[in-house]
Design an enzyme around this catalytic site. Structure first.
Site, PDB file in Angstrom:
ATOM      1  N   GLY A  78       0.814  -1.210   0.000  1.00 21.89           N
ATOM      2  CA  GLY A  78       0.000   0.000   0.000  1.00 21.89           C
ATOM      3  C   GLY A  78       0.850   1.264   0.000  1.00 21.89           C
ATOM      4  O   GLY A  78       1.982   1.256   0.466  1.00 21.89           O
ATOM      5  N   LYS A  84      -0.191  -6.496  -5.732  1.00 19.41           N
ATOM      6  CA  LYS A  84      -0.582  -7.634  -6.557  1.00 19.41           C
ATOM      7  C   LYS A  84       0.589  -8.165  -7.380  1.00 19.41           C
ATOM      8  O   LYS A  84       0.381  -8.760  -8.431  1.00 19.41           O
ATOM      9  CB  LYS A  84      -1.720  -7.226  -7.503  1.00 19.41           C
ATOM     10  CG  LYS A  84      -2.932  -6.621  -6.815  1.00 19.41           C
ATOM     11  CD  LYS A  84      -3.916  -6.087  -7.834  1.00 19.41           C
ATOM     12  CE  LYS A  84      -5.033  -5.326  -7.153  1.00 19.41           C
ATOM     13  NZ  LYS A  84      -5.943  -4.696  -8.127  1.00 19.41           N
ATOM     14  N   ILE A 132       1.568   2.230   7.337  1.00 17.41           N
ATOM     15  CA  ILE A 132       0.883   3.155   8.237  1.00 17.41           C
ATOM     16  C   ILE A 132       0.383   2.420   9.476  1.00 17.41           C
ATOM     17  O   ILE A 132       0.090   3.049  10.493  1.00 17.41           O
ATOM     18  CB  ILE A 132      -0.292   3.875   7.538  1.00 17.41           C
ATOM     19  CG1 ILE A 132      -1.400   2.905   7.152  1.00 17.41           C
ATOM     20  CG2 ILE A 132       0.194   4.699   6.358  1.00 17.41           C
ATOM     21  CD1 ILE A 132      -2.686   3.582   6.726  1.00 17.41           C
ATOM     22  N   ASP A 133       0.275   1.084   9.402  1.00 16.86           N
ATOM     23  CA  ASP A 133      -0.260   0.317  10.528  1.00 16.86           C
ATOM     24  C   ASP A 133       0.750   0.119  11.658  1.00 16.86           C
ATOM     25  O   ASP A 133       0.380  -0.345  12.738  1.00 16.86           O
ATOM     26  CB  ASP A 133      -0.730  -1.063  10.051  1.00 16.86           C
ATOM     27  CG  ASP A 133      -1.995  -0.993   9.218  1.00 16.86           C
ATOM     28  OD1 ASP A 133      -2.710   0.024   9.314  1.00 16.86           O
ATOM     29  OD2 ASP A 133      -2.271  -1.946   8.473  1.00 16.86           O
TER      30      ASP A 133
END
Length: 367
Positions: free
Chosen positions: A14, A79, A144-145
């Site tokens: 991401g 992907k 970001i997590d």
């Protein structure tokens, strides 16, 4: 004429505030060393695997001023796992194929000395497998997590928290004005760091995270106690991967070819329905921040951390410290082995001091 050594840079998974700052840090550090050039692969490893290859030169001109911009000039994808690559069949159906050997051969064929893979937990697992196959590769942790272990923080996390907190602050005033329960859903598939930090910063009454399955009755009791005390509004932060006790996460089926993860979506609305079914009488509204948390200008901390990671990653290449990942530990930039970095997941432990502190100031986790 002396042939320059080439380092290949790519961004996978991401998008994340700070990616461009890493790229710029690598380029600026490389420029101080004679005999090096930096090449970028478009859309992670896909740029190498495509015919013709999609690569771009990274220099002072192409990276000027990009540290303040969100996203990544190299584009990204979740992907493009070269070890499990989606391949379309003549009949239109899809299968997967291990193209890692082909990838390594193509990388070596264009004279690449080493690869810097900027990505999260999944990307670094790919890095480790490619390293085991003989590729000179180093990693830079990105998510970001904040769920990558072996580093105190990943860049992008604090920007995501700031975005979430700014949004939460706006919801507090509307909740108070209408005497409502406001539910704000933030990202956090398996780790609730964004939710926890936002709840603490914003003064939430309830924080629901993946690591602590919640009892809906306890959440309702906490809400009701607020209203009985005359405080006629409640603000809830819920991570997308939160789930009730004896329940499961809220997901939708993805039909995207090559996408390996479950798509988590809708926990805010699921929670709203559960609250109503459990007897919550208050008006409830839901807000899903979604990808707003991933975009926009990185805050100063993330720009600095990302730049430090970029400089460190190139120096790891110079020192041939392959099979390792840049890391931020105890206010210092260091490195750890990729194997150690992916050996554990950075969950929030239930005895974490921040969880204890949140409970001490009245935040309910529904447990």
């Amino acid at each position: 004429m002396v042939t320059k050594k080439k380092v290949l840079v790519l961004t996978g998974g991401g998008d994340c505030p700070g990616l461009n700052a890493v790229i710029r840090g690598i380029v600026k550090r490389a420029k101080t060393e004679k005999g090096w050039s930096v090449i970028g692969s478009i859309e992670a490893f896909n740029g190498v695997l495509k015919e013709p290859m999609q690569l771009m030169k990274l220099n002072n001109k192409t990276t000027a001023g990009i540290h303040v911009k969100g996203g990544t000039i190299l584009k990204t994808t979740n992907k493009g796992n070269p070890l499990d690559f989606a391949v379309e069949q003549p009949d239109g159906s899809w299968t997967t194929s291990d193209r890692s050997d082909e990838l390594i051969e193509k990388i070596k064929s264009i004279g690449i000395e080493a690869v810097i893979n900027i990505g999260g937990d999944g990307s670094q697992r790919i890095s480790q497998k490619l390293f085991e196959k003989g590729l000179n590769i180093v990693g830079v942790p990105k998510t970001i997590d904040n769920d990558v272990s072996s580093t105190d923080f990943t860049f992008g996390f604090r920007t995501a928290v700031q975005i979430a907190t700014d949004s939460f602050d706006k919801l507090v005033t509307t909740a108070e004005s209408h005497h409502r329960v406001m539910i704000m859903e933030v990202m956090g598939r398996d780790a609730g760091w964004i939710a926890l930090h936002t709840a603490m910063a914003g003064g939430a009454e309830v924080c629901l995270i993946p690591e602590i399955p919640y009892d809906i009755k306890k959440v309702v009791d906490h809400i009701n106690s607020r209203y009985k005390k005359g405080k006629g509004f409640v603000n809830i932060v819920v991570a997308e991967g939160a789930k009730p006790k004896d329940g499961s996460v809220t997901t939708v089926i993805s039909d995207e070819v090559g996408y390996e993860n479950q798509r988590l979506r809708g926990v805010a609305f699921a929670l709203s329905a559960q609250l109503k079914a459990a007897g919550c009488k208050a008006d409830i509204r839901e807000t899903v921040l979604g990808h707003t948390q991933r975009g926009g200008t990185p805050i100063a901390f993330d720009r600095i951390l990302a730049t430090l990671f970029g400089v460190k990653a190139f120096e790891m290449v110079l020192n041939k410290e392959y099979g390792r990942m840049a890391s931020y530990r105890n206010n210092n930039i260091t490195s750890v082995s990729l194997k150690d970095a992916i050996s554990d997941y950075n969950y929030i432990k239930t005895d974490n001091y921040m969880v204890k502190a949140a409970k001490a100031i009245g935040i309910s986790f529904g447990d």
